[in-house]
Design a protein around this motif. Structure first.
Motif, PDB file in Angstrom:
ATOM      1  N   LEU A  90       0.818  -1.365  -0.054  1.00  0.00           N
ATOM      2  CA  LEU A  90      -0.069   0.089   0.055  1.00  0.00           C
ATOM      3  C   LEU A  90       0.824   1.159   0.072  1.00  0.00           C
ATOM      4  O   LEU A  90       0.354   2.322  -0.468  1.00  0.00           O
ATOM      5  CB  LEU A  90      -0.976   0.018   1.269  1.00  0.00           C
ATOM      6  N   THR A  91       2.034   1.139   0.520  1.00  0.00           N
ATOM      7  CA  THR A  91       2.764   2.399   0.681  1.00  0.00           C
ATOM      8  C   THR A  91       4.274   2.295  -0.159  1.00  0.00           C
ATOM      9  O   THR A  91       4.595   3.565  -0.362  1.00  0.00           O
ATOM     10  CB  THR A  91       3.209   2.666   2.187  1.00  0.00           C
ATOM     11  N   GLY A  92       4.634   1.392  -0.441  1.00  0.00           N
ATOM     12  CA  GLY A  92       5.930   1.255  -1.176  1.00  0.00           C
ATOM     13  C   GLY A  92       7.208   1.098  -0.182  1.00  0.00           C
ATOM     14  O   GLY A  92       7.950   1.307  -1.019  1.00  0.00           O
ATOM     15  N   ILE A  93       6.959   1.262   0.880  1.00  0.00           N
ATOM     16  CA  ILE A  93       8.060   1.151   1.971  1.00  0.00           C
ATOM     17  C   ILE A  93       8.276  -0.107   1.969  1.00  0.00           C
ATOM     18  O   ILE A  93       7.570  -0.982   2.231  1.00  0.00           O
ATOM     19  CB  ILE A  93       7.761   2.083   3.252  1.00  0.00           C
ATOM     20  N   SER A  94       9.700  -0.557   2.204  1.00  0.00           N
ATOM     21  CA  SER A  94      10.060  -1.842   2.329  1.00  0.00           C
ATOM     22  C   SER A  94       9.961  -1.983   3.890  1.00  0.00           C
ATOM     23  O   SER A  94       9.867  -1.509   4.701  1.00  0.00           O
ATOM     24  CB  SER A  94      11.566  -2.078   1.878  1.00  0.00           C
ATOM     25  N   ILE A 128      -0.967   3.736   7.889  1.00  0.00           N
ATOM     26  CA  ILE A 128      -0.893   3.679   6.507  1.00  0.00           C
ATOM     27  C   ILE A 128      -0.823   4.830   5.694  1.00  0.00           C
ATOM     28  O   ILE A 128      -0.096   5.129   4.939  1.00  0.00           O
ATOM     29  CB  ILE A 128      -1.440   2.419   5.788  1.00  0.00           C
ATOM     30  N   VAL A 129      -1.832   5.557   6.272  1.00  0.00           N
ATOM     31  CA  VAL A 129      -1.838   7.136   5.641  1.00  0.00           C
ATOM     32  C   VAL A 129      -0.771   7.886   5.798  1.00  0.00           C
ATOM     33  O   VAL A 129      -0.191   8.716   5.130  1.00  0.00           O
ATOM     34  CB  VAL A 129      -3.120   7.646   5.953  1.00  0.00           C
ATOM     35  N   CYS A 130      -0.449   7.704   7.394  1.00  0.00           N
ATOM     36  CA  CYS A 130       0.897   8.520   7.433  1.00  0.00           C
ATOM     37  C   CYS A 130       2.045   8.151   6.893  1.00  0.00           C
ATOM     38  O   CYS A 130       3.001   8.983   6.303  1.00  0.00           O
ATOM     39  CB  CYS A 130       1.075   8.438   9.209  1.00  0.00           C
ATOM     40  N   LEU A 131       2.360   6.860   6.790  1.00  0.00           N
ATOM     41  CA  LEU A 131       3.372   6.160   6.055  1.00  0.00           C
ATOM     42  C   LEU A 131       3.320   6.907   4.672  1.00  0.00           C
ATOM     43  O   LEU A 131       4.502   6.920   3.989  1.00  0.00           O
ATOM     44  CB  LEU A 131       3.564   4.737   6.249  1.00  0.00           C
ATOM     45  N   LYS A 132       2.379   6.680   4.155  1.00  0.00           N
ATOM     46  CA  LYS A 132       2.344   7.288   2.934  1.00  0.00           C
ATOM     47  C   LYS A 132       2.782   8.531   2.507  1.00  0.00           C
ATOM     48  O   LYS A 132       3.243   8.945   1.495  1.00  0.00           O
ATOM     49  CB  LYS A 132       0.809   7.059   2.091  1.00  0.00           C
ATOM     50  N   VAL A 133       2.150   9.375   3.463  1.00  0.00           N
ATOM     51  CA  VAL A 133       2.809  10.780   3.492  1.00  0.00           C
ATOM     52  C   VAL A 133       4.052  11.112   3.610  1.00  0.00           C
ATOM     53  O   VAL A 133       4.674  11.758   2.911  1.00  0.00           O
ATOM     54  CB  VAL A 133       1.897  11.769   4.516  1.00  0.00           C
ATOM     55  N   VAL A 134       4.738  10.480   4.663  1.00  0.00           N
ATOM     56  CA  VAL A 134       6.117  10.379   4.908  1.00  0.00           C
ATOM     57  C   VAL A 134       7.065   9.928   3.906  1.00  0.00           C
ATOM     58  O   VAL A 134       7.895  10.385   3.455  1.00  0.00           O
ATOM     59  CB  VAL A 134       6.346   9.587   6.120  1.00  0.00           C
ATOM     60  N   ASN A 135       6.279   8.786   3.101  1.00  0.00           N
ATOM     61  CA  ASN A 135       7.233   8.349   1.870  1.00  0.00           C
ATOM     62  C   ASN A 135       7.388   9.139   0.854  1.00  0.00           C
ATOM     63  O   ASN A 135       8.080   9.413  -0.057  1.00  0.00           O
ATOM     64  CB  ASN A 135       6.637   6.887   1.554  1.00  0.00           C
ATOM     65  N   SER A 136       5.978   9.960   0.723  1.00  0.00           N
ATOM     66  CA  SER A 136       5.809  10.738  -0.664  1.00  0.00           C
ATOM     67  C   SER A 136       6.959  12.255  -0.289  1.00  0.00           C
ATOM     68  O   SER A 136       7.515  12.712  -1.285  1.00  0.00           O
ATOM     69  CB  SER A 136       4.253  11.465  -0.683  1.00  0.00           C
ATOM     70  N   ILE A 137       7.079  12.643   1.012  1.00  0.00           N
ATOM     71  CA  ILE A 137       7.826  13.390   1.268  1.00  0.00           C
ATOM     72  C   ILE A 137       9.117  13.140   1.156  1.00  0.00           C
ATOM     73  O   ILE A 137      10.134  14.114   0.700  1.00  0.00           O
ATOM     74  CB  ILE A 137       7.615  14.144   2.851  1.00  0.00           C
ATOM     75  N   ARG A 138       9.502  11.931   1.531  1.00  0.00           N
ATOM     76  CA  ARG A 138      11.118  11.566   1.239  1.00  0.00           C
ATOM     77  C   ARG A 138      11.322  11.415  -0.160  1.00  0.00           C
ATOM     78  O   ARG A 138      12.488  11.852  -0.662  1.00  0.00           O
ATOM     79  CB  ARG A 138      11.273  10.459   1.963  1.00  0.00           C
ATOM     80  N   ASN A 139      10.470  10.721  -0.858  1.00  0.00           N
ATOM     81  CA  ASN A 139      10.896  10.542  -2.389  1.00  0.00           C
ATOM     82  C   ASN A 139      10.642  11.636  -3.260  1.00  0.00           C
ATOM     83  O   ASN A 139      11.541  11.808  -4.195  1.00  0.00           O
ATOM     84  CB  ASN A 139      10.099   9.125  -2.658  1.00  0.00           C
TER      85      ASN A 139
END
Length: 213
Positions: free
Chosen positions: A21-25, A60-71
């Protein structure tokens, strides 16, 4: 195992589902948990146990946001950590409930106390991240996880190297014993489905019956 509470609805997602769902490993998720950057809401103290890390929909919403900010905005992890420390008073779900901005790889947020956008370090701001869109997209992705072949619905399977060879509900990595544990704790089929939104009623009844047998 938590007790049922009609006022609290929690959606539970395994690490494997969070990855999809998030693309985070998984290694990244575990590193963030281990270093106290982002811990799953439903984690057990013994992280070595199978399914010791369970994530909520909010997670998972939080993680999606964090991953978007990072990448997408190339904000380095140290600055994300600094932002979290600065916004710690907003709680663990700050990434999902706070309007965030990015300027030159820096995190900016709207401070309701001062009625202005504040950079964690400089106070400058630009580029709003549409969190409502992220939440909506995530809900759609979660529903997509439920699109399994009819031949898998209500079936139990076991495969070598999948969830330590545990019996799981076909097409998922959700152990039969986890579903049975909720049932033993007094959860109804509907309540269990709220905990595991990717499962059907047929899946849950099959798991409970199989475990009891």
């Amino acid at each position: 195992m938590p007790r049922p509470d009609s006022n609290v609805v929690v959606s539970a997602f395994t690490e494997d589902q969070v990855v999809r769902l998030t693309g985070i490993s998984i290694s990244q998720l575990r590193y963030w948990d281990r270093t106290d950057f982002f811990r799953p809401s439903l984690a057990y103290e013994d992280r070595r146990a199978v399914h010791s890390r369970i994530y909520s929909f909010r997670d998972i919403v939080c993680l999606k946001v964090v991953n978007s900010i990072r990448n997408e905005s190339s904000v380095p992890l140290p600055r994300l950590r600094a932002a979290k420390e600065k916004l710690r008073h907003l709680g663990d779900d700050l990434w999902a409930k706070t309007t965030l901005y990015v300027l030159n790889r820096r995190i900016v947020f709207f401070n309701p106390e001062t009625d202005r956008k504040e950079d964690v370090e400089t106070g400058q701001a630009i580029l709003e991240i549409p969190l409502k869109v992220v939440s909506g997209d995530m809900a759609t992705a979660v529903r997509a996880l439920s699109n399994r072949p009819n031949t898998e619905i209500g079936q139990i399977e076991r495969h070598r190297n999948v969830m330590s060879n545990q019996e799981v509900i076909a097409g998922t990595r959700i152990p039969v014993r986890s579903v049975k544990a909720f049932a033993d704790a007094g959860y109804s089929v509907n309540a269990i489905q709220k905990e595991y939104p990717t499962l059907t009623e047929q899946d849950i009844r099959a798991a409970i019956k199989h475990a009891a047998a």
